[in-house]
Design an enzyme around this catalytic site. Structure first.
Site, PDB file in Angstrom:
ATOM      1  N   GLY A   1     -24.465  -1.514  -3.400  1.00 18.00           N
ATOM      2  CA  GLY A   1     -25.196  -0.349  -2.920  1.00 18.00           C
ATOM      3  C   GLY A   1     -24.805   0.901  -3.671  1.00 18.00           C
ATOM      4  O   GLY A   1     -23.995   0.867  -4.606  1.00 18.00           O
ATOM      5  N   GLN A   2     -25.419   2.019  -3.254  1.00 15.17           N
ATOM      6  CA  GLN A   2     -25.191   3.318  -3.866  1.00 15.17           C
ATOM      7  C   GLN A   2     -24.540   4.223  -2.846  1.00 15.17           C
ATOM      8  O   GLN A   2     -25.116   4.492  -1.793  1.00 15.17           O
ATOM      9  CB  GLN A   2     -26.507   3.930  -4.353  1.00 15.17           C
ATOM     10  N   GLY A   3     -23.352   4.718  -3.154  1.00 19.28           N
ATOM     11  CA  GLY A   3     -22.656   5.622  -2.258  1.00 19.28           C
ATOM     12  C   GLY A   3     -22.976   7.065  -2.545  1.00 19.28           C
ATOM     13  O   GLY A   3     -23.795   7.389  -3.415  1.00 19.28           O
ATOM     14  N   GLY A   4     -22.318   7.975  -1.814  1.00 20.04           N
ATOM     15  CA  GLY A   4     -22.580   9.397  -1.984  1.00 20.04           C
ATOM     16  C   GLY A   4     -22.161   9.913  -3.344  1.00 20.04           C
ATOM     17  O   GLY A   4     -22.774  10.818  -3.890  1.00 20.04           O
ATOM     18  N   PHE A   5     -21.096   9.324  -3.917  1.00 23.64           N
ATOM     19  CA  PHE A   5     -20.605   9.812  -5.193  1.00 23.64           C
ATOM     20  C   PHE A   5     -20.462   8.690  -6.214  1.00 23.64           C
ATOM     21  O   PHE A   5     -19.713   8.810  -7.173  1.00 23.64           O
ATOM     22  CB  PHE A   5     -19.251  10.504  -5.006  1.00 23.64           C
ATOM     23  N   GLY A   6     -21.134   7.570  -6.014  1.00 23.34           N
ATOM     24  CA  GLY A   6     -21.042   6.493  -6.994  1.00 23.34           C
ATOM     25  C   GLY A   6     -21.633   5.201  -6.468  1.00 23.34           C
ATOM     26  O   GLY A   6     -22.225   5.147  -5.386  1.00 23.34           O
TER      27      GLY A   6
ATOM     28  N   VAL B   1     -21.282   0.936  -5.609  1.00 20.46           N
ATOM     29  CA  VAL B   1     -20.326  -0.028  -5.054  1.00 20.46           C
ATOM     30  C   VAL B   1     -20.684  -1.415  -5.573  1.00 20.46           C
ATOM     31  O   VAL B   1     -21.849  -1.837  -5.504  1.00 20.46           O
ATOM     32  CB  VAL B   1     -20.344  -0.013  -3.514  1.00 20.46           C
TER      33      VAL B   1
ATOM     34  N   LYS C   1     -15.672   0.650  -5.502  1.00 23.21           N
ATOM     35  CA  LYS C   1     -16.498   1.863  -5.521  1.00 23.21           C
ATOM     36  C   LYS C   1     -16.156   2.656  -6.775  1.00 23.21           C
ATOM     37  O   LYS C   1     -15.040   3.143  -6.938  1.00 23.21           O
ATOM     38  CB  LYS C   1     -16.225   2.694  -4.274  1.00 23.21           C
TER      39      LYS C   1
ATOM     40  N   ASP D   1     -18.357  12.710   8.298  1.00 19.96           N
ATOM     41  CA  ASP D   1     -19.551  12.003   7.814  1.00 19.96           C
ATOM     42  C   ASP D   1     -19.738  10.683   8.544  1.00 19.96           C
ATOM     43  O   ASP D   1     -19.992   9.642   7.933  1.00 19.96           O
ATOM     44  CB  ASP D   1     -19.461  11.770   6.302  1.00 19.96           C
TER      45      ASP D   1
END
Length: 706
Positions: free
Chosen positions: A389-394, A396, A410, A506
């Site tokens: 997946g796509q995290g907030g800052f990069g 995974v 990550k 968050d």
């Protein structure tokens, strides 16, 4: 003559002899230009003589460039390939009066036939008035040349807002409206939707009269305009080069000024010495360089078309247009390259500073996670093949340790300044271990490459079990309840279970991971902040979190200070979505009261209405109602009205019948709900000193009837 010579000295005799010779030479030249020729005539022009000639006159009578033609007893002059009728030739004032032939001949559409403007004539400069044109617009006595430029325009739409636009009365087949603009016509005067058909000169008698008719303008066009031959012909015949030529209006004679003038670049002066010549030519040369440079910068050659009497002017223009402009462009590019290099240097220094901060942090904090090299990260992920997946800052990726367990890696590629998000993650997760908090196994820091290695959660994040595209929900309410309780335990540990207070900021479904037994794990600590345990109010420089889950105090300072209660609010919004299995905000709801689901749930409880929950048992409905009620307590507007996470756990673990209704939730200060309930109610406030059974008691309605 002999008496004159005998009474003068030898030098005076020589000067007199030279004078007599010059006089005789001038008379001979004049006789050559004016042979014995009789005046010709054509129609009303009866005095065609030097410099003019009529076609067919003997050779030597008049000049070829001033030849006139006689057609149907009308005298014509061809000027710039156009045919003009001659009205009069004034030899005393050196003027010829002309009219465009189209104005006279075209009776149906009586407008000029040939285009004529001041641009057709050479700009005359200097005392010698050198010009290749046979006729000029210039005369020593400007009052003698009375003409005005007239523009004929074809307009798509009528022009009614400018009195200078006079419509042509005749029937011109143009597909539009024909107008004449007489008074001081300029190209800037052309309005949108109009284009210039033709332009010419006319008599100037009406130039200052704005209320003119087409008949008046046509009369001025028929009267024509005057041009002069005094400068290109008479002055050349009577005055030597460099001698100023003057037309004396009183005596109507051309006079030669005895004062000698020197003509330099854009300047005429009586100072003809070597010093003045060097100075003026130098200044003119510099001006030529500037003109050439400006023509290059403005992409225009307009100023280059003006002739000047300086043989090196073209070289000056070339230097300015090519050499100087190239030099300036090179300096400009060098400056841009220098600034770009400085920017890159500062950017690299900033990132080096960021890496140094991370390195210093890792050295100063003896953390449990393992430090990996980037090649090991790449190897354990198989070259980053499986993206989770796509995290907030990069992003995974799935990986596998050499010892066997699967991991989630990550990669941080959108880091905040100074690597703060990386430091936040390592500083928070790296020092704690809890069943409901994701475990950080290791990390990697190599230059720009930064990675965090977590334990692998095979069931992914919670959001895919809440917001199903098909509308199905694989988790039962009993499982959802256990997951919510586990999340609460994890957040409670962050708030009070460590030597420091960790605020997540968050909490949302995407940041709750589920292991193979559906045990929830709080993850993604990129926005987390660490505070001493005894700090009830914290300081933030900016709002942080995800819209829809952020507490009101992060936006509105007047509702209360920022504290651990911000995570309570986020948990309440998460709990509401877990229970309702839908987004809290739904603009496509059937009823406006259901647009914001928490308010709709509150109204259902307040009005003692049962919530329709098909295909669920009575116990599951009871669990759902308890989760809804706890969520409503958590999302109160004021932080002081929300319970702590320990009390949330007590409420979740307690009996539904013992819970009381909170006030109607509100999301803006001073908001008045549709039911008329103010957010500033006298509800029980939750704070650290509140007794654990404050939320217990008899309810106004049976939330879970037996």
């Amino acid at each position: 003559m002999s008496l004159l010579f005998s009474s003068c000295s030898s030098s005076q005799s020589k000067l007199a002899s030279v004078t007599i010779i010059l006089v005789l030479f001038q008379q001979a030249c004049f006789a050559k230009h004016h042979p014995s020729c009789t005046a010709s005539s054509c129609g009303k022009i009866r005095n065609i003589t030097y410099p003019f000639r009529l076609k067919g006159d003997p050779e030597g009578c008049g000049l070829p460039s001033y030849e006139l033609d006689c057609v149907n007893n009308v005298t014509e002059l061809t000027l710039f390939s156009g045919k003009y009728y001659v009205h009069d030739i004034d030899y005393k004032r050196y003027l010829i009066q002309l009219t465009d032939a189209g104005v006279v001949d075209d009776t149906a559409c009586s407008i000029p036939r040939y285009f004529l403007s001041s641009r057709n004539f050479t700009y005359v400069v200097g005392p010698d008035y050198t010009t290749p044109d046979p006729l000029t617009l210039w005369h020593n006595d400007w009052n003698l040349l009375r003409f005005e430029m007239v523009g004929v325009l074809n307009c798509t739409n009528p022009v009614t807002d400018d009195p200078r636009y006079v419509e042509v009365d005749s029937g011109c087949d143009s597909g539009g409206h024909i107008y004449m603009v007489f008074s001081s016509f300029r190209m800037e005067d052309i309005k949108i939707g109009c284009y210039l058909k033709v332009a010419t000169f006319a008599n100037k008698t009406l130039s200052y009269n704005r209320n003119v008719s087409y008949a008046d303008i046509h009369k001025s066009l028929v009267e024509g305009f005057s041009l002069s031959w005094v400068l290109p012909v008479t002055c050349k015949d009577r005055c030597r080069k460099g001698i100023r030529c003057i037309f004396n209006e009183t005596s109507e004679e051309v006079e030669c000024d005895p004062q000698r003038y020197c003509h330099y670049v854009y300047r005429t002066t009586t100072k003809c010495g070597i010093t003045s010549k060097i100075l003026v030519n130098t200044l003119g040369f510099l001006k030529g360089i500037i003109i050439g440079l400006l023509s290059r910068l403005t992409f225009s050659t307009k100023q280059l078309n003006q002739p000047v009497s300086q043989q090196y002017f073209d070289g000056a223009v070339y230097i300015g247009r090519n050499i100087v402009s190239a030099f300036i462009a090179a300096r400009y590019l060098f400056g841009v390259a220098l600034l770009l290099g400085l920017f890159i240097y500062k950017w690299q220094r900033r990132h080096l500073s960021m890496y140094e901060n991370i390195e210093n942090f890792l050295v100063d904090n003896h953390l449990n996670p393992i430090r990996y090299e980037y090649r090991e990260i790449k190897k354990m992920t198989g070259g980053f093949k499986v993206k989770l997946g796509q995290g907030g800052f990069g992003s995974v990726y799935k990986g596998k340790l050499r010892s066997g367990p699967d991991v989630a890696v990550k990669m941080l590629n959108k880091s905040k300044a100074n690597g703060q998000d990386f430091i936040n993650e390592v500083a928070t997760i790296g020092r704690i271990h809890h069943t409901n908090v994701v475990r950080l196994i290791g990390y990697c820091v190599e230059g720009k490459k930064r990675a965090l290695v977590y334990e692998y959660m095979p069931n992914g994040s919670l959001d895919k079990y809440i917001f199903s595209k098909e509308g199905s929900f694989p988790l039962s309410y009993a499982q959802a309840y256990e997951i919510s309780l586990g999340i609460a335990l994890g957040i409670s540990y962050l708030h009070q279970g460590c030597d420091v207070q960790i605020l997540h900021f968050d909490i949302k479904p995407h940041n709750i991971l589920l292991d193979d037994r559906f045990i929830p794990k709080v993850s993604d600590f990129g926005l987390a902040k660490l505070y001493p345990v005894d700090d009830s109010i914290v300081t933030l420089t900016d709002a942080r979190g995800t819209l829809g889950y952020m507490a009101p105090e992060l936006f509105y300072k007047n509702v209360g200070g920022v504290s651990f209660k911000a995570d309570i609010y986020s948990f309440g919004m998460l709990l509401m979505e877990m229970t309702s299995r839908r987004k809290n905000s739904n603009p496509h709801a059937e009823h406006s009261s259901q647009n914001y689901f928490p308010l709709w749930i509150y109204d259902q409880f307040k009005e003692e209405k049962d919530i329709e929950m098909d295909d669920f048992s009575k116990d599951e409905k009871c669990i759902a109602k308890k989760m809804f009620l706890v969520a409503l307590w958590c999302i109160q507007l004021k932080p002081m009205d929300r319970p702590s996470m320990n009390k949330v756990i007590e409420m979740l673990e307690g009996e539904t019948e013992n819970l009381i209704m909170p006030s109607r939730p509100s999301f803006y200060p001073n908001e008045i709900s549709e039911m008329g309930v103010s957010v500033n109610s006298n509800q029980t406030s939750w704070n650290d000193s509140t007794d654990s059974d404050t939320y217990l008691g008899e309810t106004t309605n049976s939330l879970c009837p037996t």
